[in-house]
Design an enzyme around this catalytic site. Structure first.
Site, PDB file in Angstrom:
ATOM      1  N   ASN A  47      21.098 -31.655  71.088  1.00  0.00           N
ATOM      2  CA  ASN A  47      20.924 -31.846  69.652  1.00  0.00           C
ATOM      3  C   ASN A  47      19.861 -32.908  69.400  1.00  0.00           C
ATOM      4  O   ASN A  47      19.717 -33.866  70.164  1.00  0.00           O
ATOM      5  CB  ASN A  47      22.246 -32.144  68.935  1.00  0.00           C
ATOM      6  CG  ASN A  47      23.055 -33.283  69.516  1.00  0.00           C
ATOM      7  OD1 ASN A  47      22.886 -33.645  70.674  1.00  0.00           O
ATOM      8  ND2 ASN A  47      23.937 -33.838  68.714  1.00  0.00           N
ATOM      9  N   CYS A  58      21.011 -28.419  66.215  1.00  0.00           N
ATOM     10  CA  CYS A  58      22.084 -28.415  67.210  1.00  0.00           C
ATOM     11  C   CYS A  58      21.562 -28.004  68.591  1.00  0.00           C
ATOM     12  O   CYS A  58      20.571 -27.278  68.715  1.00  0.00           O
ATOM     13  CB  CYS A  58      23.173 -27.441  66.803  1.00  0.00           C
ATOM     14  SG  CYS A  58      23.999 -27.844  65.264  1.00  0.00           S
ATOM     15  N   GLU A  60      22.873 -25.887  70.723  1.00  0.00           N
ATOM     16  CA  GLU A  60      22.953 -24.448  70.979  1.00  0.00           C
ATOM     17  C   GLU A  60      21.721 -23.742  70.444  1.00  0.00           C
ATOM     18  O   GLU A  60      21.132 -22.877  71.104  1.00  0.00           O
ATOM     19  CB  GLU A  60      24.189 -23.852  70.294  1.00  0.00           C
ATOM     20  CG  GLU A  60      25.506 -24.469  70.698  1.00  0.00           C
ATOM     21  CD  GLU A  60      25.920 -25.630  69.788  1.00  0.00           C
ATOM     22  OE1 GLU A  60      25.085 -26.533  69.529  1.00  0.00           O
ATOM     23  OE2 GLU A  60      27.076 -25.625  69.333  1.00  0.00           O
ATOM     24  N   CYS A  91      29.340 -25.295  65.692  1.00  0.00           N
ATOM     25  CA  CYS A  91      29.418 -25.238  64.226  1.00  0.00           C
ATOM     26  C   CYS A  91      29.207 -23.803  63.746  1.00  0.00           C
ATOM     27  O   CYS A  91      28.780 -22.925  64.501  1.00  0.00           O
ATOM     28  CB  CYS A  91      28.395 -26.190  63.600  1.00  0.00           C
ATOM     29  SG  CYS A  91      26.700 -25.588  63.587  1.00  0.00           S
ATOM     30  N   CYS A  94      25.637 -22.329  64.199  1.00  0.00           N
ATOM     31  CA  CYS A  94      25.351 -21.938  65.586  1.00  0.00           C
ATOM     32  C   CYS A  94      26.100 -20.670  65.963  1.00  0.00           C
ATOM     33  O   CYS A  94      25.558 -19.821  66.672  1.00  0.00           O
ATOM     34  CB  CYS A  94      25.705 -23.066  66.552  1.00  0.00           C
ATOM     35  SG  CYS A  94      24.478 -24.389  66.500  1.00  0.00           S
TER      36      CYS A  94
HETATM   37 ZN   LIG Z   1      25.572 -26.099  65.502  1.00  0.00          ZN
END
Ligand SMILES: [Zn+2]
Length: 136
Positions: A47, A58, A60, A91, A94
């Site tokens: 991140n 993020c 991911e 989240c 993502c």
């Molecule tokens: Zn995320």
């Protein structure tokens, strides 16, 4: 495709090493992701925060955009980790982006710094999701 315990722990060890590279001066909440694509190539992401908080990206999504740049078509395995007491959970944003490049065979490993983990499918993380099939 299935992974054995040694492969899983090896991926988790590798992704945990990335946590120190996260740029998190505001939240102190590092997250790292390791992606193995349909060609067996590895891609990484952490991140990256910003003083303008809404611009934070993020781990991911960083791993996925890096993988796409390197010609990934599908996610085979995605390992996500954080300094959390339990395996981290991606989240909502993502989850939707993971969905775009996943299928029922995609293995998503949610882990933490202590090598605790759980394995999930995209269907479990994002049931009744919106995808390209909805556009047809
Ligand atoms: Zn995320």
């Amino acid at each position: 495709m299935s992974l054995n315990e040694n492969e899983i722990l090896s991926y988790i060890n590798e992704v945990n090493l990335l946590l120190k590279n996260a740029y998190v001066p505001y939240s102190q909440f590092p997250v790292a992701a390791l992606l193995i694509d349909d060609n067996g190539c590895k891609h990484k992401g952490v991140n990256v925060e910003n003083a303008s908080f809404g611009l934070t990206i993020c781990a991911e999504r960083n791993a996925i955009t890096t993988a796409i740049t390197e010609n990934m078509k599908k996610i085979k395995v995605l390992v996500i980790t954080g300094n959390t007491p339990e395996p981290i959970s991606p989240c909502g944003a993502c989850r939707q982006v993971i969905r775009e490049f996943s299928d029922k065979d995609t293995i998503i490993i949610l882990a933490n710094k202590d090598n605790k983990y759980k394995i999930a499918s995209i269907e479990e993380l994002l049931p009744y999701s919106f995808s390209a099939e909805n556009l047809e």
